[in-house]
Scaffold this motif. Structure first.
Motif, PDB file in Angstrom:
ATOM      1  N   TYR A   1      20.754 -36.653  11.229  1.00  0.00           N
ATOM      2  CA  TYR A   1      20.246 -36.238  12.545  1.00  0.00           C
ATOM      3  C   TYR A   1      21.144 -35.202  13.226  1.00  0.00           C
ATOM      4  O   TYR A   1      21.155 -35.112  14.446  1.00  0.00           O
ATOM      5  N   LEU A   2      21.869 -34.414  12.460  1.00  0.00           N
ATOM      6  CA  LEU A   2      22.784 -33.440  13.054  1.00  0.00           C
ATOM      7  C   LEU A   2      22.071 -32.478  14.002  1.00  0.00           C
ATOM      8  O   LEU A   2      22.533 -32.275  15.129  1.00  0.00           O
ATOM      9  N   PRO A   3      20.941 -31.844  13.615  1.00  0.00           N
ATOM     10  CA  PRO A   3      20.320 -30.897  14.561  1.00  0.00           C
ATOM     11  C   PRO A   3      19.762 -31.579  15.802  1.00  0.00           C
ATOM     12  O   PRO A   3      19.770 -30.984  16.890  1.00  0.00           O
ATOM     13  N   LEU A   4      19.302 -32.823  15.663  1.00  0.00           N
ATOM     14  CA  LEU A   4      18.820 -33.553  16.843  1.00  0.00           C
ATOM     15  C   LEU A   4      19.972 -33.841  17.790  1.00  0.00           C
ATOM     16  O   LEU A   4      19.871 -33.617  19.006  1.00  0.00           O
ATOM     17  N   ALA A   5      21.076 -34.342  17.248  1.00  0.00           N
ATOM     18  CA  ALA A   5      22.253 -34.610  18.087  1.00  0.00           C
ATOM     19  C   ALA A   5      22.752 -33.322  18.738  1.00  0.00           C
ATOM     20  O   ALA A   5      23.112 -33.296  19.920  1.00  0.00           O
ATOM     21  N   ASP A   6      22.744 -32.247  17.947  1.00  0.00           N
ATOM     22  CA  ASP A   6      23.172 -30.944  18.454  1.00  0.00           C
ATOM     23  C   ASP A   6      22.288 -30.518  19.622  1.00  0.00           C
ATOM     24  O   ASP A   6      22.772 -30.060  20.667  1.00  0.00           O
ATOM     25  N   ALA A   7      20.969 -30.676  19.468  1.00  0.00           N
ATOM     26  CA  ALA A   7      20.018 -30.258  20.500  1.00  0.00           C
ATOM     27  C   ALA A   7      20.181 -31.085  21.768  1.00  0.00           C
ATOM     28  O   ALA A   7      20.187 -30.545  22.883  1.00  0.00           O
ATOM     29  N   LEU A   8      20.312 -32.393  21.622  1.00  0.00           N
ATOM     30  CA  LEU A   8      20.435 -33.259  22.793  1.00  0.00           C
ATOM     31  C   LEU A   8      21.752 -33.013  23.525  1.00  0.00           C
ATOM     32  O   LEU A   8      21.803 -32.975  24.756  1.00  0.00           O
ATOM     33  N   TRP A   9      22.818 -32.853  22.764  1.00  0.00           N
ATOM     34  CA  TRP A   9      24.129 -32.628  23.374  1.00  0.00           C
ATOM     35  C   TRP A   9      24.138 -31.314  24.158  1.00  0.00           C
ATOM     36  O   TRP A   9      24.565 -31.257  25.314  1.00  0.00           O
TER      37      TRP A   9
ATOM     38  N   ASP B   1      35.607 -25.097  18.404  1.00  0.00           N
ATOM     39  CA  ASP B   1      36.041 -24.816  19.770  1.00  0.00           C
ATOM     40  C   ASP B   1      37.519 -24.436  19.760  1.00  0.00           C
ATOM     41  O   ASP B   1      38.185 -24.449  18.726  1.00  0.00           O
ATOM     42  N   ASP B   2      38.012 -24.108  20.928  1.00  0.00           N
ATOM     43  CA  ASP B   2      39.394 -23.625  21.021  1.00  0.00           C
ATOM     44  C   ASP B   2      40.396 -24.638  20.488  1.00  0.00           C
ATOM     45  O   ASP B   2      41.341 -24.301  19.757  1.00  0.00           O
ATOM     46  N   GLU B   3      40.205 -25.904  20.848  1.00  0.00           N
ATOM     47  CA  GLU B   3      41.161 -26.934  20.443  1.00  0.00           C
ATOM     48  C   GLU B   3      41.148 -27.120  18.939  1.00  0.00           C
ATOM     49  O   GLU B   3      42.197 -27.280  18.297  1.00  0.00           O
ATOM     50  N   LEU B   4      39.964 -27.083  18.355  1.00  0.00           N
ATOM     51  CA  LEU B   4      39.847 -27.239  16.903  1.00  0.00           C
ATOM     52  C   LEU B   4      40.551 -26.091  16.191  1.00  0.00           C
ATOM     53  O   LEU B   4      41.309 -26.297  15.230  1.00  0.00           O
ATOM     54  N   VAL B   5      40.307 -24.892  16.654  1.00  0.00           N
ATOM     55  CA  VAL B   5      40.955 -23.722  16.053  1.00  0.00           C
ATOM     56  C   VAL B   5      42.475 -23.832  16.163  1.00  0.00           C
ATOM     57  O   VAL B   5      43.219 -23.583  15.208  1.00  0.00           O
ATOM     58  N   ARG B   6      42.931 -24.194  17.340  1.00  0.00           N
ATOM     59  CA  ARG B   6      44.382 -24.264  17.550  1.00  0.00           C
ATOM     60  C   ARG B   6      45.012 -25.296  16.635  1.00  0.00           C
ATOM     61  O   ARG B   6      46.031 -25.025  15.986  1.00  0.00           O
ATOM     62  N   ARG B   7      44.432 -26.487  16.539  1.00  0.00           N
ATOM     63  CA  ARG B   7      45.051 -27.564  15.775  1.00  0.00           C
ATOM     64  C   ARG B   7      45.017 -27.303  14.278  1.00  0.00           C
ATOM     65  O   ARG B   7      45.973 -27.600  13.557  1.00  0.00           O
TER      66      ARG B   7
ATOM     67  N   ALA C   1      28.539 -20.259  21.679  1.00  0.00           N
ATOM     68  CA  ALA C   1      27.337 -21.099  21.545  1.00  0.00           C
ATOM     69  C   ALA C   1      27.636 -22.434  22.196  1.00  0.00           C
ATOM     70  O   ALA C   1      28.377 -23.251  21.642  1.00  0.00           O
ATOM     71  N   GLY C   2      27.068 -22.650  23.379  1.00  0.00           N
ATOM     72  CA  GLY C   2      27.313 -23.895  24.085  1.00  0.00           C
ATOM     73  C   GLY C   2      28.773 -24.017  24.447  1.00  0.00           C
ATOM     74  O   GLY C   2      29.352 -23.154  25.107  1.00  0.00           O
ATOM     75  N   THR C   3      29.396 -25.091  23.983  1.00  0.00           N
ATOM     76  CA  THR C   3      30.807 -25.333  24.303  1.00  0.00           C
ATOM     77  C   THR C   3      31.743 -24.819  23.221  1.00  0.00           C
ATOM     78  O   THR C   3      32.944 -25.058  23.284  1.00  0.00           O
TER      79      THR C   3
ATOM     80  N   HIS D   1      24.321 -30.646  28.438  1.00  0.00           N
ATOM     81  CA  HIS D   1      25.596 -30.127  28.956  1.00  0.00           C
ATOM     82  C   HIS D   1      25.585 -28.635  29.202  1.00  0.00           C
ATOM     83  O   HIS D   1      26.641 -28.064  29.491  1.00  0.00           O
ATOM     84  N   ASP D   2      24.405 -27.980  29.106  1.00  0.00           N
ATOM     85  CA  ASP D   2      24.432 -26.517  29.240  1.00  0.00           C
ATOM     86  C   ASP D   2      24.201 -26.035  30.656  1.00  0.00           C
ATOM     87  O   ASP D   2      24.092 -24.832  30.903  1.00  0.00           O
ATOM     88  N   GLY D   3      24.089 -26.939  31.615  1.00  0.00           N
ATOM     89  CA  GLY D   3      23.954 -26.535  33.001  1.00  0.00           C
ATOM     90  C   GLY D   3      22.572 -26.064  33.388  1.00  0.00           C
ATOM     91  O   GLY D   3      22.371 -25.544  34.486  1.00  0.00           O
ATOM     92  N   ALA D   4      21.572 -26.223  32.494  1.00  0.00           N
ATOM     93  CA  ALA D   4      20.201 -25.826  32.809  1.00  0.00           C
ATOM     94  C   ALA D   4      19.628 -26.744  33.880  1.00  0.00           C
ATOM     95  O   ALA D   4      20.107 -27.875  34.072  1.00  0.00           O
TER      96      ALA D   4
END
Length: 986
Positions: free
Chosen positions: A69-77, A305-311, A336-338, A81-84
């Motif tokens: 269910y990755l795309p479903l979770a992606d869509a719901l998340w 995201d930034d934290e993932l890249v940094r670590r 893309a999103g966050t 959280h996108d401020g719409a």
């Protein structure tokens, strides 16, 4: 700007508009990698947002089958959280459905033992989309379905079939060039493309003019693109927009192809490797830190995201931020999103393929370490951890993560993925040190978990084979575990119709544990054994065993086993002992299972509770019970599970029987017409009851879709063919009807109680065949019809007297007795005899003791034949007394074929003052209404005796009418009179 995609966008916009109007739609957008699918769908998303739609946008990732269910979770998340403006509504809708909240990164961890079934999760998705769609139209986009996990593919198929009136448009994109012959998405696309609410959109390559327009758009602010460059880029890109953009970028940098189309080495340039060089040339222009960030992102495979890249990159915060800014400015990664994603998946693939083996392994290992210790407040994905660990060649970590991923997938309602993870763990079992400690379980329990996941995903044979192999290799030391394994094996073998082996496994399961003290494992095994004994109980041990098992289950606190046993015991008592209290037994089982949190068991019990009231003629009580049961299953997200579908079908059948046909039609709106699977076709076939009875053309359309599936399911074959036979009879084709009936009686339904209605229908067909044969003087055909009729009646009598396993039947049900009476009356019609007593008995039995109620349609059909029988004996007043209420019922129901037959009978028998309308002036104008009826029969070739039988008059009276007709028409023979009738269209 959207170039060359106006027609494709119009198709997608049309689907969105249909959805906004209350007709759910699904669109599948296919095309080669880089052809512009995402660009096209992005234009649709902008249009949807401009129209005020709620947009849910999710993307699959190239992680194989690992993340359910990755795309479903992606869509719901993202939507939450996108401020719409509708983000709060999405959060509320997800929050009201905990099973969906578990999919999200910040969702609550799923505790063991709280696993939802896949149908519950599907039901929650359906409910969420329906709730959001009630406020504003919903656009759900699932991108890159060629990478979708199996559960997502199942969800897509489910939504395509069950979304009907919801204001929801689902759009999925996929690479058509990736769909090789064995790709798992290929059959899904082929299946869904047949559905009426599915739009297939294939995105083509650009033509030369479109490539020119595209390059002109890319060249804005720089030197105009020349015709020579356009021709060269179009030829080498073959009209692929992404390839064209990269080739053009190389041209204006001076690093492209020469005019001959050769690369700088002078050799022939194959597009894939050439394109990879072009893509990587963009990366090479970055700083060292920028290149490293791009490589880290390529291994991540998902949003970063930034934290993932940094670590993972090892850069400090400032350096990582600067590198990301550089990469984004070069349009390699885009926000893309966050987080960030690659501008195109092909770019990520090129970067990943360019990594050295050691680099790739080390980066995967870094991701594995990060996922093994996720940041505080987030939940790491065991599936991703397993993926990265395996790619890093860390087999112990991959093994432990695979076990955890299997458990996580099971708790998320993704049994197919759970099975795959467990399968990988089992493959690694002998390759890792201390597997039991790492897995937290032993080999037998892990194998059982894998088998349970396979069974839950519909692969019963695979599940049974796992357990067979386990028992062949080693007997579990734990007797309770051995009991459980055999109980599961018995259950699955029973569902596979291997009753003999199932009974053997069930007996072994029960014998593995002592009766004292009672245990939940033994109670479950007893529940399985008792249920199997319903089908084969050679020693008559069923009732005593089930009664003791109920006490043992109660003592062990095994409420689900107790409820299952009560249902099984109730079924036995109903069939063999005619116990009038079984409804209360089923109700107790239902309430017990519901309180225990076992909705599937509760659904089984609720069905039988409603069905028992139905069988006893309590239609109002049955309707209430079926409504409650259906509501319970829908509330638990199981409306489309097998028990949920069965109880919803029963609810339709109750309203059909009670004569509430408008309500039945409303319920049948959820029964799809264009079906491609037996389970769907079963529900669809129920809608035929009203459609056939009303003579609706919809019945033909429905049967066209059902017919190809008849060989795949015995119950579907029984249900649909029985109604197809009635349809053929109303159309005047008894031979086709008889063939439908024969093709059911050749199966198990030729000997079960289900044959009663079928036999009555088959006998109706044989009566019509025999009547036609007698009229033509074909004695052999009359005898053949009588022999077939005798076989059908014998089957009906046997089914009414004995249960499926040969025991005397104590309870048949009111409808069963009525159908048997109908069969007896139809058998006499085969001999040319209309017996009023037999037809009166059928009519009375179908009332279920309520002269104004009961099975409304069948009462009217029986009164039709009773009126005909009475008229034949000269009792016109008695015939009219039966005919009038039958006409009133047929009119109220809208049963057009029956109403036409009744009006024909009324005209022929002069019932209730019925008279055919006088004809227009002409050669027939001098004839009376009765003479016109006689002339019509003369034109059909009937002799005086046949005319008399048809019009319920004496042969002498028929002869007088014929003589008067000849005189009035001024003709000398019956042949000439028939010619006049045909010429005048009589």
């Amino acid at each position: 700007m959207l170039i060359g995609r106006a027609a494709e966008l119009a198709e997608l916009t049309g689907a969105l508009e249909r959805a906004a109007g209350g007709s759910a739609a699904l669109a599948l957008v296919g095309g080669d990698a880089g052809v512009g699918k995402t660009h096209l769908v992005s234009a649709l998303v902008r249009t949807a947002r401009d129209k005020g739609c709620t947009v849910l946008l999710g993307q699959c990732a190239e992680l194989g089958e690992s993340m359910p269910y990755l795309p479903l979770a992606d869509a719901l998340w993202a939507a939450a959280h996108d401020g719409a403006p509708d983000a709060e509504a999405v959060r509320a809708a997800v929050g009201a459905r905990p099973v969906l909240g578990r999919l999200l990164p910040d969702g609550a961890a799923v505790e063991p033992g709280s696993e939802p079934g896949q149908q519950q999760l599907f039901g929650a998705v359906l409910g969420l989309l329906g709730e959001l769609g009630a406020e504003r139209p919903v656009l759900l986009v699932l991108e890159d379905l060629h990478w979708a996990d199996r559960s997502t593919r199942h969800l897509l198929t489910f939504l395509a079939r069950v979304l009907q009136r919801e204001r929801v448009c689902v759009v999925g994109t996929y690479r058509s060039d990736d769909l090789h012959r064995r790709h798992p998405l290929r059959p899904v696309v082929a299946e869904l493309a047949r559905l009426p609410n599915v739009t297939a959109v294939e995105v083509p390559a650009f033509g030369p003019g479109e490539t020119a327009a595209y390059l002109a758009e890319l060249s804005r602010g720089s030197a105009p693109v020349t015709a020579e460059i356009v021709e060269r880029v179009h030829r080498r890109s073959e009209g692929n927009p992404f390839y064209a953009a990269e080739l053009y970028s190389a041209e204006i940098r001076g690093g492209g192809l020469d005019r001959s189309g050769l690369d700088r080495s002078g050799g022939p340039a194959e597009l894939p490797s050439m394109l990879a060089d072009l893509l990587l040339s963009r990366v090479e222009r970055l700083s060292d830190a920028g290149r490293w960030v791009v490589r880290v992102a390529a291994v991540a495979g998902r949003r970063v995201d930034d934290e993932l890249v940094r670590r993972v990159s090892g850069l400090d915060e400032a350096a990582a931020g600067e590198a990301l800014r550089e990469v984004v400015s070069h349009q390699l990664l885009v926000p893309a999103g966050t987080g960030y994603t690659f501008r195109h998946a092909l770019l990520r693939e090129a970067v990943y393929a360019d990594l050295l083996p050691g680099e790739r392994t080390r980066l995967h290992a870094a991701f594995a370490r990060l996922l093994a210790d996720p940041p505080e407040g987030t939940r790491g994905s065991a599936a991703e951890l397993a993926h990265h660990s395996l790619a890093a060649h860390d087999l112990p970590a991959a093994f432990a993560a695979s076990v955890r991923a299997g458990r996580e997938a099971a708790r998320l309602g993704a049994p197919a993925e759970a099975s795959e993870h467990y399968e990988r763990a089992l493959e690694l079992w002998d390759a890792v040190p201390g597997p039991e400690a790492a897995a937290g379980t032993d080999l037998a329990r892990l194998t059982l978990a894998a088998a349970e996941a396979s069974a839950a995903s519909g692969e019963l044979r695979r599940a049974a084979q796992r357990l067979r192999r386990l028992l062949d290799t080693a007997e579990p030391a734990d007797a309770a575990l051995g009991c459980r394994i055999r109980g599961h094996l018995a259950t699955w073998l029973g569902e596979l119709d291997d009753v003999s082996e199932a009974l053997t496994a069930a007996r072994e399961a029960v014998a593995m544990l002592p009766a004292d003290p009672p245990t939940a494992e033994r109670a479950d095994a007893l529940a399985v054994y008792a249920r199997l004994l319903l089908f084969r109980d050679d020693d008559g041990e069923m009732p005593g065993l089930a009664e003791r098992a109920v006490e043992d289950a109660r003592a062990a606190g095994a409420a689900d086993a107790e409820a299952n046993l009560l249902v099984t015991l109730g079924l036995y008592r109903e069939a063999v002992e005619a116990d009038p209290g079984v409804a209360e037994v089923f109700a107790r089982a239902r309430d017990l299972a519901a309180a225990d949190g076992s909705p599937l068991v509760a659904g089984r019990a609720a069905f039988h509770y409603a069905r028992t009231r139905f069988d006893r003629g309590d239609l109002a009580g049955a309707a209430r019970a079926a409504d409650e049961g259906a509501r319970f299953m829908l509330d638990n997200g199981l409306g489309w599970s097998t028990p949920g579908s069965i109880i919803r079908s029963l609810r339709y059948l109750i309203h059909y029987t009670a004569g509430n046909w408008d309500e039945a039609i409303r319920l049948a709106a959820d029964f799809a017409v264009r079906v491609v699977r037996p389970h769907e076709a079963q529900m669809s076939a129920y809608a035929l009851f009203v459609e056939v009875a009303r003579g609706s053309p919809a019945a033909d359309e429905r049967l066209r879709w059902i017919t190809p599936l008849l060989g795949e399911d015995l119950f579907l074959n029984y249900l649909a063919r029985g109604l197809a036979a009635e349809h053929a009879l109303w159309r005047g084709d008894p031979v086709a009807a008889g063939e439908h009936v024969r093709r059911v009686t050749d199966t198990i339904y030729g000997s079960t109680v289900g044959v009663l209605r079928l036999a009555a229908t088959g006998l109706w067909a044989q009566a019509e065949i025999a009547a036609a044969a007698r009229a033509s003087g074909d004695g052999d055909a009359v005898r053949a019809a009588a022999e077939t009729a005798d076989d059908l009646l014998a089957r009906a009598r046997r089914a009414a007297a004995f249960t499926d396993d040969g025991r005397p039947r104590a309870w048949l049900g009111l409808e069963g007795h009525a159908w048997l009476a109908r069969a007896e009356a139809e058998r006499r019609r085969v001999d040319g005899v209309l017996d009023p007593d037999l037809w009166r008995r059928a009519a009375d039995l179908f009332t279920y003791g309520d002269p104004d109620g009961g099975f409304v349609y069948e009462v009217a059909r029986s009164r039709w034949r009773l009126a005909e029988a009475l008229a034949e004996r000269g009792d016109r007043d008695g015939a009219a007394a039966q005919w009038r209420p039958a006409v009133a019922a047929a009119e109220r129901l809208g049963a057009a074929p029956l109403l036409a037959a009744l009006r024909d009978l009324g005209a022929r028998a002069r019932l209730g003052g019925a008279r055919p309308a006088a004809g227009a002036p002409g050669p027939l104008g001098a004839l009376t209404a009765r003479e016109r009826e006689v002339l019509k029969l003369v034109a059909e070739g009937r002799n005086n005796r046949e005319i008399a039988a048809a019009l319920f008059i004496s042969p002498k009276t028929a002869s007088v009418h014929v003589s008067n007709i000849l005189a009035k028409l001024d003709v000398t023979s019956r042949t000439q009179a028939a010619a006049v009738a045909h010429r005048e269209g009589l």
